[in-house]
Design a protein around this motif. Structure first.
Motif, mmCIF file in Angstrom:
data_model
loop_
_atom_site.group_PDB
_atom_site.id
_atom_site.type_symbol
_atom_site.label_atom_id
_atom_site.label_comp_id
_atom_site.label_asym_id
_atom_site.label_seq_id
_atom_site.Cartn_x
_atom_site.Cartn_y
_atom_site.Cartn_z
ATOM 1 N N GLN A 176 0.825 -1.197 0.000
ATOM 2 C CA GLN A 176 0.000 0.000 0.000
ATOM 3 C C GLN A 176 0.867 1.259 0.000
ATOM 4 N N ASN A 177 2.175 1.086 0.229
ATOM 5 C CA ASN A 177 3.051 2.249 0.354
ATOM 6 C C ASN A 177 4.476 1.894 -0.040
ATOM 7 N N PRO A 178 4.713 1.806 -1.349
ATOM 8 C CA PRO A 178 6.021 1.346 -1.825
ATOM 9 C C PRO A 178 7.207 2.202 -1.348
ATOM 10 N N HIS A 179 7.010 3.516 -1.221
ATOM 11 C CA HIS A 179 8.140 4.333 -0.777
ATOM 12 C C HIS A 179 8.518 4.043 0.671
ATOM 13 N N VAL A 180 7.513 3.824 1.492
ATOM 14 C CA VAL A 180 7.799 3.523 2.894
ATOM 15 C C VAL A 180 8.505 2.172 2.989
ATOM 16 N N PHE B 101 2.500 -2.969 5.898
ATOM 17 C CA PHE B 101 3.659 -3.299 6.725
ATOM 18 C C PHE B 101 4.810 -3.890 5.929
ATOM 19 N N ILE B 102 5.990 -3.773 6.513
ATOM 20 C CA ILE B 102 7.170 -4.362 5.894
ATOM 21 C C ILE B 102 7.315 -5.751 6.516
ATOM 22 N N GLY C 66 1.876 6.770 0.726
ATOM 23 C CA GLY C 66 1.011 5.620 0.480
ATOM 24 C C GLY C 66 -0.420 5.835 0.918
ATOM 25 N N THR C 67 -1.171 4.759 0.920
ATOM 26 C CA THR C 67 -2.603 4.862 1.168
ATOM 27 C C THR C 67 -3.066 3.973 2.316
ATOM 28 N N TYR C 68 -3.668 4.612 3.289
ATOM 29 C CA TYR C 68 -4.240 3.977 4.490
ATOM 30 C C TYR C 68 -4.861 5.106 5.286
ATOM 31 N N GLY C 69 -5.628 4.758 6.297
ATOM 32 C CA GLY C 69 -6.168 5.794 7.186
ATOM 33 C C GLY C 69 -6.988 6.834 6.443
#
Ligand code: FES
Ligand code: FES
Lengths: 156, 148, 787
Positions: C222-226, C259-260, C541-544
């Motif tokens: 959901q968040n490739p950069h993170v 999550f990673i 990314g995308t969440y919340g």
């Protein structure tokens, strides 16, 4: 290794596969038809539904060799060239998909549902007929709407 | 995932014969369902390999089995732990006791077992049935063995 | 409103590929020479790892490598981390235990990976895995969070398995208000552990290029950069600029793909070791053990009322199960995403909340749709409903008496609500649900041997995650702004690069609608680029429920800059003063003249550069922006659930569902409704059927779709969904966010309805038909005993 031949989306295909190759693996890995998905390993989710000789089958639940000589249709093969199948149109029109992962299986099951139950499907019938298809995104509301409209549109 | 099971079987042989057979590796190997290999490590300890299928999970179990609380010819405790590799594990034991009955021997058993890993995850609803079937099969084989 | 602008129910652009089977999910990607990874996982919940014998496995045909935690440590691959620091009451930092991607010395839950096999084919990898012998020394395990403190210690760093003992609010004032209360309502609740179950199982494909010494990872994120940041900075896999993370189409996330995880780290590491691409695709039974679970709280809560039915205090004590290790954002979920929402929609003067987070021998727990806010809503809305019953008040009336009516409103638990109209959504929902006719429906049901119940949930959430300064002061390791780049091509088509990631939300459509509205071009002229760290600037990314409120605000900022520059160029080309240029409906005009240029003409002029002084104005038309919100957003609303219970069998059916939500501005009402539907289904699933069962030894017994009940189409009626609107004042579009609302509101509405029908509060989630039947039997027995 085992030779298999079948017709997939109108094309004759032949290959030699390990006898334990599932139909879904054959479609995805050998033929690179990746529209058919795998969502579980216990035959419960329906992400893998294709048509074998015109009837909906969970392609994770049969071996490739069991489709020997059969006509297989996958999500890639339901449109008529550029022209989408009415059920595909209905899913878009009624927002019957979000992440799209369950969608190919849903559409293949829906078309089969219409073939078996006719074009006038009430919501209750659709909901019960969807017993074998899971969707985690849509809450099913718009899938039911899409199938109902798609069924009517399939009348012609 | 723990399970327990009790049962009894009437065997057409004397208590001494039954006892001898219960301690005979060849008999045990022939009777344990799916047993592929059984090697004695000492008098009361052996290593076994058995292939079993529980629901969708098929596993080859390798493990050590020990006999304890030996009370010839009245009974013992047989216990062990089998490592099924990726499928998980099974461990447990059975208290087996023998009494004379109707000119033969009544064998009663009391099993306590635990499974883990994929076996528990996928096979838990089937484990009781599978265990019962295995026990039935064992004693069917065993009854045949003590008879003849 | 234009046909494709803000507020239009535009059909989704991304659907074409999904309905024709042309979606591009991680497992659909194949690389030349790719190999397959298979993970060997612990069958024990808690054990010391003495040795792993891989010799026989390594000798099997087709095997390229068999790797263990020792190898990982040998190559100095760092541990996974939890990125949000929480301090205990006594000021001590949370007890984060080392979390290696492959366990090296001990295993902490069933499913903890201990080795990986890399082979030419997946079948070969699986066959070889059978030959790996692992020597475990089994230790006693704990799965129940309430028992964790007295159980065998799992990690050296965490005595009593306690990660933190945290609190928020004023304990003295709250106790004083409780002591002075006219009435106190007390409840004990379990917020059941859930398995996220996005339909696409997680997957990772890693490739190493020795020519450039760089790595590429395709994964379900959901968040490739993170992911890239953590894998680079903390795991130490490769410098950030030598690691490309691509998250292509992703089949649902619901938090679980934020999550990673160990598997992607191991695939990257293995790809470099074997010099071939390495692919791992989880199967579903593996996903049950390998994807972070959600919820799992045990709570005692007390609500104090005065003589007028006004809430005077709320006191909450929660034990939160974080599982065997701390997952990436696990620490924030039961703290700042939970206790800060305990004021609900109500003016509650005193709130105090204590949260103990514990390790247990279970799969790690982290954010799942709603993350903390569903747990808060469940506590507040159950208390209010039970309170109303105890006080003999209508539950809607009790809510009305306590609603916050003026804004901004500072709660005692950090949050400052900026806008809302809770009465409006309650009223509208009551009308739509025909609450007036409920009595009649209940009598009708009784005639057919059925109990009918009605339950409310007037929820609030904090979305638009999140103002960086605020979250930084609360312990977050990152800022939570969002980025955008708007690239106008010479022909006038537009690419928007966003740091958000879509996995079902329809950004390719809604973001394009915004651009269409602002630039007056068709949405077909716009494409949204996301999910590739090599293409897109850093993003969160995308969440919340953040992509609308934060991600689109960043696009607005970038569009403002594009418009400003385009005006400059248009002024020069049309030989007018910059201040006289107006931009409307895709046209630049000079005020008071008939001179005009279409947007596309200005775009072309920008790149040609013939007609304006390029030493004053740079050529080109491309602008970027980073937007950091100044506040959270506060979507809120009212859900009403009606339920019927068969008295003989306990069979429980949701017969009607009404949702009225205030999400602020809607970009695409069709997509918003879809988000609400999906959220409700997950919330109803939690309340009625989804149950994660561990036995006392830590074996997961509900580890497949045969045993874990997933909501199916026949579990639901058609939903009635509507909205009210108060604009969010803190962002330019007035958006609040809609992705989590359903999942937040639904569980309380269901349980309030079921307990209303049953006439007892003694039933926990999931209220399966079996649980309802048991509750009915207990009540019958008690009744007989009383007679
Ligand atoms: S993949 Fe075939 S039913 Fe789930
Ligand atoms: S649309 Fe995502 S699972 Fe159905």
């Amino acid at each position: 290794m085992l030779p298999v031949s079948m017709t997939v989306n109108g094309k004759a295909v032949t290959a030699t596969v390990d006898p334990r190759t599932l139909l879904v693996q054959y479609l995805r890995d050998n033929l690179r038809l990746t529209g058919t998905h795998v969502g579980c390993d216990t035959s419960q989710c329906g992400a893998c539904v294709v048509h074998v000789d015109g009837a909906a089958r969970k392609s994770c639940t049969m071996f490739a060799w069991q489709a020997e000589g059969a006509k297989v249709t996958t999500i890639e093969g339901v449109a008529n060239g550029e022209k989408l199948h009415p059920m595909q149109e209905a899913f878009r029109e009624h927002h019957g998909l979000q992440c799209g992962y369950c969608t190919p299986g849903m559409i293949m099951s829906a078309i089969d549902m219409v073939n078996r139950k006719g074009n006038d499907l009430d919501d209750n019938t659709i909901r019960h007929e969807l017993e074998g298809n899971l969707c985690r995104c849509t809450g099913y509301h718009n899938i039911v709407k899409a199938i109902s409209a798609g069924a009517r549109a399939m009348k012609g | 995932m723990a399970m327990t099971m009790t049962g009894e079987v009437q065997l057409p042989a004397s208590r001494d014969t039954v006892w001898a057979k219960l301690n005979d590796p060849a008999t045990l190997k022939a009777c344990i369902p799916g047993c592929e290999d059984l090697n004695m490590l000492s008098d009361h300890e052996f290593e076994a390999v058995a292939v079993n299928k529980i629901g969708p999970v098929k596993a080859k179990f390798k493990g050590r089995v020990t006999l304890s609380d030996l009370d010839p010819p009245n009974g013992y405790k047989i216990s062990g732990q089998g490592d099924g590799g990726v499928a998980g594990f099974a461990k447990g034991g059975a208290v087996v006791s023998l009494t004379d009955k109707d000119g033969g021997t009544l064998l009663t058993y009391n099993v306590e077992a635990q499974i883990g890993g994929k076996l528990a995850q996928l096979g838990q609803r089937l484990i009781n049935g599978a265990a019962k079937k295995m026990a039935d099969q064992f004693f069917e084989n065993f009854a045949a063995a003590v008879k003849g | 409103m234009s046909a494709t602008g803000i507020g239009a129910a535009v059909r989704r652009k991304e659907d074409q590929r999904f309905i024709t089977g042309k979606g591009h999910y991680t497992d659909d990607v194949s690389r030349p020479g790719q190999t397959f990874a298979y993970f060997v996982r612990s069958p024990h919940a808690h054990a010391k790892l003495h040795s792993i014998d891989v010799k026989a496995a390594a000798a099997m045909p087709g095997i390229l490598a068999v790797l263990t935690g020792q190898d990982l440590a040998g190559d100095k691959i760092g541990n996974l981390i939890c990125g949000w620091m929480i301090h205990s009451k006594d000021g001590s930092p949370m007890k984060m235990a080392p979390h290696p991607a492959l366990a090296a010395t001990k295993v902490c839950y069933v499913g903890d990976p201990v080795a990986v096999v890399i082979a030419e084919t997946l079948a070969q990898a699986k066959d070889a895995a059978e030959k790996i012998a692992v020597d475990y020394e089994v230790l006693s395990a704990v799965t129940d969070p309430a028992k964790a403190k007295s159980a065998a210690q799992i990690h050296d760093v965490a005595p009593k398995n306690t990660i933190y003992e945290w609190h928020l609010g004023d304990s003295k004032a709250t106790d004083a208000a409780l002591a002075a209360a006219k009435h106190i309502t007390r409840i004990d609740l379990t917020n059941n552990r859930l398995v996220p179950n996005a339909m696409e199982p997680r997957a990772a494909l890693a490739e190493y290029d020795s020519g450039t010494d760089s790595l590429t990872l395709w994964n379900t994120s959901q968040n490739p950069h993170v992911a890239r940041l953590v894998i680079s900075a903390f795991v130490g896999m490769a410098p950030e600029h030598k690691l490309r993370v691509i998250a292509p189409d992703v089949g649902g996330g619901f938090g679980s793909k934020i999550f990673i995880y160990p598997e992607e780290v191991v695939c990257l590491w293995a790809a470099r070791r074997v010099g071939r691409p390495v692919k791992w695709t989880s199967d579903r039974s593996e996903a049950f053990l390998a994807d972070a679970h959600g919820r799992d709280h045990v709570t005692h809560a007390e609500m104090a009322f005065d003589g007028d039915g006004k809430i005077t205090a709320l006191k909450v004590k929660t034990i939160a199960n974080l599982g065997g290790y701390m997952s990436t954002f696990s620490s924030s979920v039961p703290t700042y995403l939970y206790a800060t929402l305990l004021s609900g929609q109500y003016a509650i003067p005193n709130i105090y909340c204590e949260v103990d987070a514990v390790y247990t021998n279970t799969v790690p727990v982290d954010a799942y749709r709603g993350a903390g806010r569903p747990e808060a809503t469940f506590v507040v809305e159950r208390l209010v409903e039970v309170g109303a019953r105890e006080l003999g008040l209508d539950p809607a009336e009790l809510r009305k008496r306590n609603f916050i009516k003026s804004f901004p409103h500072q709660t005692p638990v950090i949050m400052a609500y900026d806008a809302g109209d809770y009465l409006a959504s309650l009223k509208k929902a009551m009308e739509l649900a025909d609450v007036k006719g409920f009595g009649r429906r209940k009598r009708d049901a009784a005639r057919h041997g059925k109990l009918r119940g009605l339950g409310y949930s007037t929820y609030i959430e904090a979305c638009g995650i999140a103002p960086s300064q605020a979250v930084g002061s609360l312990g977050a390791g990152v800022g939570l702004w969002e980025s955008a780049e708007v690239r106008v091509n010479p022909t006038g088509s537009v690419e928007v690069l966003t740091g958000c990631h879509q996995h079902g939300q329809g950004h390719e459509t809604t973001f394009a609608q915004l651009v269409s509205e602002r630039l007056g071009i068709s949405i077909d002229q716009v494409s949204i680029v996301h999910g590739d760290t090599d293409k897109v600037q850093f993003g969160m990314g995308t969440y919340g429920s953040r992509s609308g409120a934060v991600g689109m605000s960043a696009i607005v900022k970038a569009l403002d800059k594009v418009e400003a520059k385009a005006k400059k160029i248009a002024a020069h080309v049309m030989e007018a003063a910059e201040g006289d240029i107006e931009f409307r409906d895709g046209k630049f005009t000079v005020a008071g003249t008939d001179k005009s240029m279409a947007f596309g003409e200005v775009a072309l002029a920008a790149y040609v550069g013939h007609k304006f002084p390029t030493q004053e104005i740079e050529p080109g038309l491309k602008e970027g922006a980073f937007y950091d919100p100044t506040n959270f957003t506060f979507p809120a609303g009212c859900h009403i659930c009606e339920i019927e219970i068969d008295q003989e069998t306990g069979e429980t059916e949701v017969v009607s569902w009404t949702a009225v939500d205030d999400f602020g501005t809607l970009i695409n009402p069709m997509i918003v409704e879809g988000q609400v539907h999906g959220g409700i289904a997950q919330g109803v699933g939690q309340a009625m059927i989804e149950q994660t069962v561990y036995d006392k030894d830590g074996q997961l017994l509900s580890g497949s779709y045969m045993d874990y009940a997933m909501p199916r189409a026949h579990n639901f009626p058609a939903f009635k969904v509507d909205t009210t609107e108060t604009k969010c004042p803190s962002n330019p579009l007035g958006i609040k966010g809609c992705g989590e609302a359903g999942a937040i509101a639904a569980p309380a509405a269901v349980m309030n309805a079921i307990t209303d029908a049953l006439g007892t509060e003694k039933i926990e989630m999931p209220a399966t038909s079996m649980a309802v039947w048991r509750a009915l039997q207990t009540m019958n027995r008690n009744q007989v005993a009383a007679e």
